[in-house]
Scaffold this motif. Structure first.
Motif, mmCIF file in Angstrom:
data_model
loop_
_atom_site.group_PDB
_atom_site.id
_atom_site.type_symbol
_atom_site.label_atom_id
_atom_site.label_comp_id
_atom_site.label_asym_id
_atom_site.label_seq_id
_atom_site.Cartn_x
_atom_site.Cartn_y
_atom_site.Cartn_z
ATOM 1 N N GLY B 165 0.818 -1.206 0.000
ATOM 2 C CA GLY B 165 0.000 0.000 0.000
ATOM 3 C C GLY B 165 0.851 1.253 0.000
ATOM 4 O O GLY B 165 2.080 1.189 -0.105
ATOM 5 N N THR B 166 0.187 2.390 0.149
ATOM 6 C CA THR B 166 0.884 3.674 0.053
ATOM 7 C C THR B 166 0.420 4.601 1.163
ATOM 8 O O THR B 166 -0.776 4.819 1.343
ATOM 9 C CB THR B 166 0.593 4.339 -1.313
ATOM 10 O OG1 THR B 166 0.988 3.454 -2.352
ATOM 11 C CG2 THR B 166 1.348 5.648 -1.446
ATOM 12 N N GLY B 184 5.614 -1.972 0.338
ATOM 13 C CA GLY B 184 4.805 -0.765 0.386
ATOM 14 C C GLY B 184 5.630 0.492 0.227
ATOM 15 O O GLY B 184 6.863 0.444 0.134
ATOM 16 N N THR B 185 4.918 1.615 0.191
ATOM 17 C CA THR B 185 5.561 2.906 -0.051
ATOM 18 C C THR B 185 5.150 3.893 1.030
ATOM 19 O O THR B 185 3.959 4.078 1.296
ATOM 20 C CB THR B 185 5.135 3.472 -1.426
ATOM 21 O OG1 THR B 185 5.487 2.545 -2.449
ATOM 22 C CG2 THR B 185 5.807 4.804 -1.697
#
Lengths: 311, 251
Positions: B165-166, B184-185
């Motif tokens: 996810g972000t 993820g980011t």
């Protein structure tokens, strides 16, 4: 029998016979229009006919940065195949070899709804050797693959849908130069239209084929009835003595309306100069109606733009 | 926003568990039916109508919450679809375990924004959370999918144990960002000179996928939608967890 002419150019009372195909649309982007051109030229190379190439592909239209997912210059490319399975193999191979390899490129789905989906980045992600990254924004999944100039961003999959291949018309002219000029005008008129592509070189094909051959190994051979050099020895020739050259435009489209619009625009452009420009007649290729369910009768197609109809 | 509006009218400082008031659960119910629903608050149970003034409208069209001075925990927690707009602050666990829909918090959010509800292994699994103010500690903890965008800063352990996810924090992060992050980011709107603990310096460049994130955030009015660049400094980690996650600090 009714006769139709446009600027003196005879429109034959015949039809183009087309058949169902499966297509998809990709959106290719790059840093500059020149690199978009490099990538799409490679992607659509050797994709003129399903007979020898497995698929038929061409740029549908150029895209401005405002129209692309990553706000860079791009192009919409349509690829036609005979089945979803064929297309699935061909598309992922072509994207892997022609788009992923092109500097700064990215590849997105240009068709989001369809009958099925085929893999793009979902098939190419393993090239990342474990360093690939998936990002899902909304309903769309993208893959980021580390490559030598940064990252190759590629949508996970793209939809496929039913389309039509093999719409066509032939330009019969008094000289090769005039035939080519008319074909070029037709290509220029068709290319801006949405939902239709011209998969052959420059949008034009000069080696039209017929089904079968005297050689058992071949399923198709040169269309002798339209070869001006065989007129004297071909009993079924369809060429008048003053025809020196014939060129064909083959159209693949998303539906009958797209093909019909393309044929209408192309024929009108080809006949715009009339007989004074050396264009003698427009006809179409068919197989007697036995091969494909889609028949585009030239008189119906051109009915709306007819300059004059003489009984 | 059209739809149903809940305006808090209880005592200031009252803690309310909002996890039952989701658009998909309230869809099709009248204002009276919603007002009669039980609602955990202040250590006991009241009714929605006892705590909120409920307007006519269908929550399927969206749920507008005016918290006033209430302490609203678990706003949008577990939400799968629909839209919630909070005109004010949300307390802890807003959007925790959320799997879809849009949660927009105009004010600040408390701890565990988009994180995991107690006892559950994963945090947010989809959807979009947009916060106009700040967020507390452990934002996006164990997040699996989706986007959280926060205009202001977030607290400690942002993106802790994140799975995918972000999380985009315009004001940067508190201590230990990305602690235990697997993938993820974590995008920060502020420069980061040194690699956070457990992360390796991956260099600075333009990131094409951030254009896609910007497109996904269109209409939220968030900081990243307004950011004029996609150039960011990348830190790869948490190396203790395989190093497939990333912290991107805008350059």
């Amino acid at each position: 029998m009714a006769e139709m002419q446009i600027n003196g150019v005879r429109i034959e009372d015949t039809f183009a016979e087309a058949f169902p195909m499966t297509y998809t649309r990709l959106v290719i982007t790059a840093d500059t229009p020149a690199w978009v051109e490099a990538a799409t030229s490679s992607l659509t190379g050797f994709a003129t006919s399903v007979i020898g190439c497995g698929c038929e592909a061409a740029v549908e239209r150029r895209l401005t940065p405002e129209e692309t997912p990553d706000s860079r210059p791009g192009a919409a490319v349509m690829i036609f195949g005979m089945s979803t399975g064929d297309l699935a193999k061909l598309v992922v191979n072509r994207v892997g070899q022609c788009i992923m390899t092109s500097p700064g490129s990215a590849c997105y789905a240009g068709l989001l709804q369809g009958t099925k989906r085929i893999p793009l980045g979902g098939g190419l992600r393993y090239f990342g050797d474990g360093h690939q990254i998936s990002k899902k924004f909304g309903d769309r999944r993208f893959w980021r693959l580390p490559v030598m100039d940064g990252e190759f961003v590629c949508e996970d999959s793209v939809a496929v849908a039913k389309g039509i291949g093999g719409g066509n018309f032939l330009i019969l002219a008094a000289s090769h130069r005039q035939c080519l000029a008319a074909a070029e005008a037709a290509v220029a008129a068709i290319r801006p239209l949405p939902g239709v592509i011209l998969p052959f070189p420059g949008g034009v094909v000069r080696s039209g084929s017929k089904v079968g051959s005297k050689y058992k190994a071949l399923i198709a051979s040169t269309n002798t009835r339209f070869c001006p050099t065989l007129r004297a020895v071909e009993p079924e020739t369809l060429l008048a003595p003053n025809v020196e050259a014939v060129l064909e435009l083959v159209l693949d489209g998303i539906d009958e309306a797209a093909i019909r619009a393309g044929m209408r625009a192309g024929i009108a452009a080809a006949a715009a100069g009339g007989t004074a420009a050396g264009v003698l007649a427009i006809t179409a290729g068919n197989y007697g109606g036995k091969l494909g369910p889609h028949h585009f009768h030239l008189h119906e197609v051109m009915g709306e733009v007819m300059g004059k109809v003489m009984e | 926003m059209s739809g149903m509006t809940l305006t808090f009218r209880g005592d200031a400082g009252t803690a309310v568990d909002m996890s039952a008031l989701l658009p998909e659960r309230l869809a099709g119910l009248t204002a009276d039916e919603v007002a009669g629903l039980p609602l955990p608050c202040g250590g006991g149970v009241a009714t929605v109508g006892g705590m909120f003034e409920v307007s006519a409208g269908d929550a399927a069209e969206g749920l507008l919450i005016r918290p006033g001075q209430a302490v609203l925990h678990r706003v949008g927690a577990g939400m799968a679809s629909g839209r919630i707009l909070v005109e004010g602050d949300a307390a802890s666990h807003a959007g925790a375990g959320m799997s879809g829909g849009l949660l927009r918090i105009a004010g600040n959010a408390g701890d565990a924004l988009g994180g995991a509800l107690p006892g559950l292994p994963l945090g947010m699994r989809g959807g979009l959370i947009s916060v106009g103010g700040n967020a507390g500690d452990r934002a996006a903890e164990r997040m699996r999918r989706g986007i959280i965008v926060i205009d202001g800063p977030v607290g400690a352990y942002a993106g802790g144990f994140m799975v995918a996810g972000t999380l985009a924090a315009g004001g940067g992060c508190g201590p230990h960002p990305g602690f235990g992050m697997r993938r993820g980011t974590l995008l920060m709107g502020r420069a980061q000179d040194e690699a956070p603990g457990g992360f390796a310096d991956g260099g600075t460049r333009d990131w094409l996928f951030l254009h896609l994130l910007r497109r996904a955030l269109e209409g939220t009015g968030s900081w990243f939608e307004r950011a004029g660049t996609t150039r960011a400094h990348r830190f790869i980690g948490d190396l203790a967890e395989g190093g497939h996650g990333e912290i991107l600090a805008m350059a």
